[in-house]
Scaffold this motif. Structure first.
Motif, PDB file in Angstrom:
ATOM      1  N   PRO A 143       0.830  -1.226   0.000  1.00 15.14           N
ATOM      2  CA  PRO A 143       0.000   0.000   0.000  1.00 15.14           C
ATOM      3  C   PRO A 143       0.855   1.264   0.000  1.00 15.14           C
ATOM      4  N   GLY A 144       1.955   1.255   0.719  1.00 16.00           N
ATOM      5  CA  GLY A 144       2.805   2.443   0.786  1.00 16.00           C
ATOM      6  C   GLY A 144       3.406   2.780  -0.564  1.00 16.00           C
ATOM      7  N   LEU A 145       3.895   1.762  -1.264  1.00 21.69           N
ATOM      8  CA  LEU A 145       4.474   2.014  -2.592  1.00 21.69           C
ATOM      9  C   LEU A 145       3.405   2.467  -3.566  1.00 21.69           C
ATOM     10  N   ARG A 146       2.227   1.901  -3.430  1.00 22.71           N
ATOM     11  CA  ARG A 146       1.134   2.332  -4.313  1.00 22.71           C
ATOM     12  C   ARG A 146       0.764   3.796  -4.044  1.00 22.71           C
ATOM     13  N   ASP A 147       0.780   4.182  -2.764  1.00 21.70           N
ATOM     14  CA  ASP A 147       0.548   5.601  -2.418  1.00 21.70           C
ATOM     15  C   ASP A 147       1.590   6.486  -3.097  1.00 21.70           C
ATOM     16  N   LEU A 148       2.820   6.025  -3.023  1.00 19.13           N
ATOM     17  CA  LEU A 148       3.949   6.821  -3.504  1.00 19.13           C
ATOM     18  C   LEU A 148       3.866   7.108  -4.996  1.00 19.13           C
ATOM     19  N   VAL A 149       3.377   6.155  -5.764  1.00 19.16           N
ATOM     20  CA  VAL A 149       3.385   6.333  -7.224  1.00 19.16           C
ATOM     21  C   VAL A 149       2.015   6.732  -7.772  1.00 19.16           C
ATOM     22  N   ARG A 150       1.033   6.948  -6.876  1.00 28.58           N
ATOM     23  CA  ARG A 150      -0.320   7.283  -7.350  1.00 28.58           C
ATOM     24  C   ARG A 150      -0.301   8.608  -8.109  1.00 28.58           C
ATOM     25  N   GLU A 151      -0.901   8.611  -9.293  1.00 29.44           N
ATOM     26  CA  GLU A 151      -0.832   9.779 -10.174  1.00 29.44           C
ATOM     27  C   GLU A 151      -1.965  10.774  -9.939  1.00 29.44           C
ATOM     28  N   THR A 152      -3.045  10.296  -9.343  1.00 31.82           N
ATOM     29  CA  THR A 152      -4.261  11.109  -9.246  1.00 31.82           C
ATOM     30  C   THR A 152      -4.808  11.021  -7.837  1.00 31.82           C
ATOM     31  N   THR A 153      -5.349  12.118  -7.343  1.00 32.10           N
ATOM     32  CA  THR A 153      -5.985  12.053  -6.025  1.00 32.10           C
ATOM     33  C   THR A 153      -7.430  12.520  -6.125  1.00 32.10           C
ATOM     34  N   LEU A 154      -8.230  12.032  -5.202  1.00 28.53           N
ATOM     35  CA  LEU A 154      -9.635  12.401  -5.130  1.00 28.53           C
ATOM     36  C   LEU A 154      -9.889  12.885  -3.715  1.00 28.53           C
ATOM     37  N   THR A 155     -10.439  14.087  -3.588  1.00 23.47           N
ATOM     38  CA  THR A 155     -10.748  14.612  -2.257  1.00 23.47           C
ATOM     39  C   THR A 155     -12.153  15.226  -2.288  1.00 23.47           C
ATOM     40  N   PRO A 156     -12.756  15.456  -1.115  1.00 24.19           N
ATOM     41  CA  PRO A 156     -14.075  16.114  -1.104  1.00 24.19           C
ATOM     42  C   PRO A 156     -14.043  17.472  -1.803  1.00 24.19           C
ATOM     43  N   GLY A 157     -12.854  18.100  -1.864  1.00 20.48           N
ATOM     44  CA  GLY A 157     -12.700  19.381  -2.539  1.00 20.48           C
ATOM     45  C   GLY A 157     -12.920  19.312  -4.041  1.00 20.48           C
ATOM     46  N   ASP A 158     -13.050  18.097  -4.566  1.00 18.22           N
ATOM     47  CA  ASP A 158     -13.290  17.929  -6.005  1.00 18.22           C
ATOM     48  C   ASP A 158     -14.767  17.924  -6.371  1.00 18.22           C
ATOM     49  N   PHE A 159     -15.639  17.987  -5.371  1.00 13.24           N
ATOM     50  CA  PHE A 159     -17.056  17.735  -5.678  1.00 13.24           C
ATOM     51  C   PHE A 159     -17.923  18.989  -5.687  1.00 13.24           C
ATOM     52  N   ILE A 160     -18.888  18.968  -6.598  1.00  9.60           N
ATOM     53  CA  ILE A 160     -20.039  19.867  -6.539  1.00  9.60           C
ATOM     54  C   ILE A 160     -21.240  18.946  -6.340  1.00  9.60           C
ATOM     55  N   TRP A 161     -22.054  19.256  -5.332  1.00  7.34           N
ATOM     56  CA  TRP A 161     -23.177  18.370  -4.999  1.00  7.34           C
ATOM     57  C   TRP A 161     -24.488  18.942  -5.552  1.00  7.34           C
ATOM     58  N   PRO A 162     -25.114  18.251  -6.515  1.00  3.39           N
ATOM     59  CA  PRO A 162     -26.418  18.711  -7.009  1.00  3.39           C
ATOM     60  C   PRO A 162     -27.543  18.289  -6.069  1.00  3.39           C
ATOM     61  N   VAL A 163     -28.391  19.258  -5.688  1.00  4.69           N
ATOM     62  CA  VAL A 163     -29.527  18.936  -4.813  1.00  4.69           C
ATOM     63  C   VAL A 163     -30.831  19.451  -5.433  1.00  4.69           C
ATOM     64  N   PHE A 164     -31.876  18.685  -5.215  1.00  2.00           N
ATOM     65  CA  PHE A 164     -33.197  19.049  -5.739  1.00  2.00           C
ATOM     66  C   PHE A 164     -33.982  19.791  -4.669  1.00  2.00           C
ATOM     67  N   VAL A 165     -34.558  20.924  -5.072  1.00  2.00           N
ATOM     68  CA  VAL A 165     -35.296  21.770  -4.132  1.00  2.00           C
ATOM     69  C   VAL A 165     -36.785  21.712  -4.456  1.00  2.00           C
ATOM     70  N   ARG A 166     -37.612  21.575  -3.406  1.00  6.00           N
ATOM     71  CA  ARG A 166     -39.063  21.634  -3.604  1.00  6.00           C
ATOM     72  C   ARG A 166     -39.668  22.592  -2.577  1.00  6.00           C
ATOM     73  N   ASP A 167     -40.971  22.814  -2.689  1.00  4.75           N
ATOM     74  CA  ASP A 167     -41.583  23.732  -1.732  1.00  4.75           C
ATOM     75  C   ASP A 167     -41.916  22.989  -0.429  1.00  4.75           C
ATOM     76  N   GLY A 168     -42.495  23.721   0.533  1.00 10.86           N
ATOM     77  CA  GLY A 168     -42.859  23.105   1.804  1.00 10.86           C
ATOM     78  C   GLY A 168     -41.802  23.312   2.860  1.00 10.86           C
ATOM     79  N   GLU A 169     -41.976  22.592   3.960  1.00 13.01           N
ATOM     80  CA  GLU A 169     -41.036  22.719   5.077  1.00 13.01           C
ATOM     81  C   GLU A 169     -40.834  21.357   5.711  1.00 13.01           C
ATOM     82  N   GLY A 170     -39.601  21.083   6.089  1.00 13.30           N
ATOM     83  CA  GLY A 170     -39.302  19.825   6.776  1.00 13.30           C
ATOM     84  C   GLY A 170     -39.446  18.591   5.899  1.00 13.30           C
TER      85      GLY A 170
END
Ligand code: PBG
Length: 332
Positions: free
Chosen positions: A20-47
């Motif tokens: 796992p350590g060597l695989r970490d070392l040579v990994r070319e790409t990373t994925l973090t929460p900072g890469d995301f835009i979250w689409p959400v659906f909005v409707r009327d009402g409350e709760g």
């Protein structure tokens, strides 16, 4: 001639995969929460958090619940949330006036999020389909989706979103000339810092089906969107659209759908070097979430693999319904 075989392989690429350590070392790409835009659906009402049948785990939320979602997203390190309104059929009209109503669902949700979590970026969608009685993204005259009159309406819609406090405006309508028209209006209106994330390469795709259910547009839609969304067979045309939108003032560009169009992402990134995003759309989500729900694939692993693939293909980020689930896993 008979090849002489060395007694050992000249390169042993397995060496760097051994631990796992060597695989970490040579990994070319990373994925973090900072890469995301979250689409959400909005409707009327409350709760209200109402499940979308064709998208297991996805909800239509009333504005108060969207604010809770934004708080959660921010805590998870997700930098942006993207709003898609489910508009009541009584507010879907030929003139689409609800699209620029300062108090429509999208604008109300934008103001509520910016008041509660100012640090999360709010992205909004520019297109007439949630507000038209035809389910199309533009006005129809004599059976044709008309371009220039639609652009005028889209500019009004974009301006109302900027006034509500949207940070990123995402035109997903595929009309010609709308980026330039919006950029001009934003500059003249004093919104010089509002970003335009252009859905420059948006294909006429079968993978939007569950989304149209979620926003209630599938019943209304007459015909298809092939006169404005792209032919899935084309790649050069996507480059022309991206080049055009960047030259008109887009800050970032989007490829949509995502997984079947990774070649377009890679080509766009290599050619323009602009901030490039992909939209992993509702049908892609439904395939993965549905198969996982049935136990046919490992949901967590296939989710992260699909998202990493966008980064490897050159994307700077991904719009994905998986954003909170993936962020939770990545945060450990
Ligand atoms: C419409 C719009 C669509 C999506 C986002 N904005 C559907 C369409 O073009 O009909 C689809 C997103 C998804 O499938 O997740 N302006």
């Amino acid at each position: 001639m008979k090849p002489t075989l060395a007694p050992f392989p000249a390169t042993r690429l397995r060496r760097t995969r051994r631990t796992p350590g060597l695989r970490d070392l040579v990994r070319e790409t990373t994925l973090t929460p900072g890469d995301f835009i979250w689409p959400v659906f909005v409707r009327d009402g409350e709760g209200i958090e109402e499940p979308v049948a064709s998208m297991p785990g996805v909800m239509r939320r009333s504005v108060d619940k969207v604010v809770e979602a934004a708080v959660e997203a921010h805590a998870l390190g997700i930098p942006a949330i993207c709003l898609f309104p489910y508009t009541d059929p009584s507010k879907r009209t030929e003139d689409c006036a609800e699209a620029w109503n300062p108090n429509n669902l999208s604008n109300t949700a934008t103001r509520a999020i910016k008041a509660a979590v100012p640090d999360i970026a709010v992205m909004t969608d520019v297109a007439l389909d949630p507000y038209s009685d035809t389910g199309h993204d533009g006005f129809i005259e004599n059976g044709e989706i008309v371009n220039d009159r639609t652009v005028e309406a889209l500019v009004k819609q974009a301006m109302s979103q900027a006034e509500a406090g949207a940070d990123i405006i995402g035109p997903s309508d595929m009309m010609d000339g709308r980026i330039g028209a919006m950029r001009t209006a934003l500059e003249q209106g004093g919104f010089r810092n509002v970003l335009l994330l252009s859905y420059a390469a948006k294909y006429a795709s079968a993978f939007y089906g569950p989304f149209r259910d979620a926003v209630g547009a599938s019943g209304a839609l007459k015909g298809d969107k092939k006169t404005y969304q792209m032919d899935p067979a084309n790649s050069d045309e996507a480059m022309r659209l991206i080049e055009r939108d960047l030259s008109e003032g887009a800050d970032m560009i989007m490829v949509k759908p995502g997984m079947p169009y990774l070649d377009i992402c890679r080509r766009a990134k290599d050619m323009f070097g602009a901030p490039t995003f992909a939209y992993q759309v509702s049908g892609e989500y439904a395939m993965l979430a549905g198969a996982a729900q049935n136990g046919w694939i490992d949901g967590d692993r296939s989710m992260l693999e699909s998202l990493m693939a966008f980064k490897r293909a050159g994307c700077d980020g991904v719009l994905t319904y998986f954003a909170p689930a993936a962020a939770k896993l990545l945060n450990g």
